[in-house]
Design an enzyme around this catalytic site. Structure first.
Site, PDB file in Angstrom:
ATOM      1  N   HIS A 263      -5.357  -6.285  12.610  1.00  0.00           N
ATOM      2  CA  HIS A 263      -4.402  -6.691  13.630  1.00  0.00           C
ATOM      3  C   HIS A 263      -4.970  -6.410  15.022  1.00  0.00           C
ATOM      4  O   HIS A 263      -5.880  -5.587  15.181  1.00  0.00           O
ATOM      5  CB  HIS A 263      -3.081  -5.943  13.468  1.00  0.00           C
TER       6      HIS A 263
ATOM      7  N   SER B 211       0.825  -1.208   0.000  1.00  0.00           N
ATOM      8  CA  SER B 211       0.000   0.000   0.000  1.00  0.00           C
ATOM      9  C   SER B 211       0.859   1.257   0.000  1.00  0.00           C
ATOM     10  O   SER B 211       0.414   2.327  -0.451  1.00  0.00           O
ATOM     11  CB  SER B 211      -0.937   0.002   1.213  1.00  0.00           C
TER      12      SER B 211
END
Length: 326
Positions: free
Chosen positions: A301, A170
């Site tokens: 996460h 990204s």
């Protein structure tokens, strides 16, 4: 602030010759009392750290048996053959077949497959590194791992030596048309010398093209700087291993992945900048990273869970977690 994390209760007794730490972990859903948590951790970090060679070697054997970073961490000509199907980490039904072009991009073997590395430092980029003066200590390590193109301009706090740097695909979106304009990215990675650049090209299909573009853009400009790709089988197996130990999250962070790699490959592991909270041990606020305040994507996460796992490994003497000033 609400987190779904492991409750940790420390009973710490310190003396000049003895450190006794009892950890009780229970899964729960409630607000964290940050003042109590930071007080407990500050008391723990004031105790002398005692490496435990038996525990260290046990984890090395466990990680090598399940995941084998020694031979499988990145795709190489030894573990990946022409015509082989590379199945994506997050969707095993999808795959990419190794053609001649991809085969030519892979290194012949892992550079560390012949023996253990020495003293390794993994720098996690947390805001807790601000004003830490840990740079010289980090740079003293034999092998230094950094994450997600973290800047090394603040060398007093974070050091500048680098041997392995991860890149999140990204992050490449900001470098438009790498094929025609590769110099901007080349200039940025030049700060890391000839450190290897590691990308998860086969975690998601969307990661493949930008990861391969990085390889092609940098090869003519920085031929001594290797661009390598995570082996998705390694990532998948490592995720299963930690989830089997009670870690509940969609995917492991790159920080926990590389700490796990270091636990297998290094004689001793020191980690810096791993602190997922917005207050330090003295209850002072600071940003998420030492270079910005952009947090992780929600639902991917679970940084508090991972941190408490690392804290457990610290108390077991498997690795040394560094918090605060060096």
């Amino acid at each position: 602030m609400r987190y779904s994390i492991f409750l940790v209760l420390f009973i710490v007794v310190c003396s000049t010759s003895l450190l006794s730490v009892t950890l009780i972990w229970k899964y729960y859903h409630k607000s964290i009392n940050m003042r109590t948590l930071t007080l407990d951790i500050r008391q723990l970090m004031n105790c002398p750290h005692r490496p435990n060679i038996i525990q260290r070697e046990l984890y090395r054997v466990i990680l090598r048996s399940c995941c084998n970073a020694t031979g499988e961490m990145i795709l190489t000509n030894q573990n990946t053959k022409l015509g082989q199907k590379i199945h994506y980490e997050t969707n095993q039904k999808l795959f990419k077949t190794v053609d001649k072009n991809l085969d030519s991009m892979l290194p012949k073997a892992l550079p560390w497959s012949k023996g253990l590395l020495g003293h390794c430092a993994v720098e996690g980029s947390g805001g807790i590194l601000q004003n830490s003066s840990c740079g010289a200590e980090i740079d003293s390590a034999d092998f230094i791992i950094r994450l997600n193109l973290s800047p090394v301009t603040n060398s007093k706090d974070v050091g500048n030596k680098t041997h392995l740097m991860t890149i999140n695909p990204s992050q490449i979106s900001g470098y438009y048309n790498l094929e025609k304009v590769p110099q901007l990215l080349a200039n940025r990675v030049a700060a890391y010398g000839n450190a290897s650049l590691l990308l998860p090209a086969f975690s998601y299909q969307i990661c493949t093209r930008p990861s391969l573009d990085v390889y092609h853009a940098l090869r003519p400009l920085r031929p001594n700087q290797k661009v390598v790709f995570f082996n998705p089988n390694f990532m998948l197996n490592l995720g299963k291993k930690w989830k089997g130990q009670g870690l509940k999250e969609q995917r492991l962070s790159s920080g926990l992945i590389l700490v796990s790699v270091a636990m297998e490959l290094c004689k001793e592991v020191h980690i810096y900048g791993f602190w997922p909270f917005s207050l330090d041990l003295n209850h002072n606020p600071f940003p998420h990273h030492y270079y910005d305040n952009v947090g992780p994507k929600k639902g991917i996460h679970s940084m508090p869970d991972e941190f408490l796992l690392l804290l457990k490994l610290h108390t077991q003497g498997v690795l040394q977690l560094h918090l605060g000033r060096c």
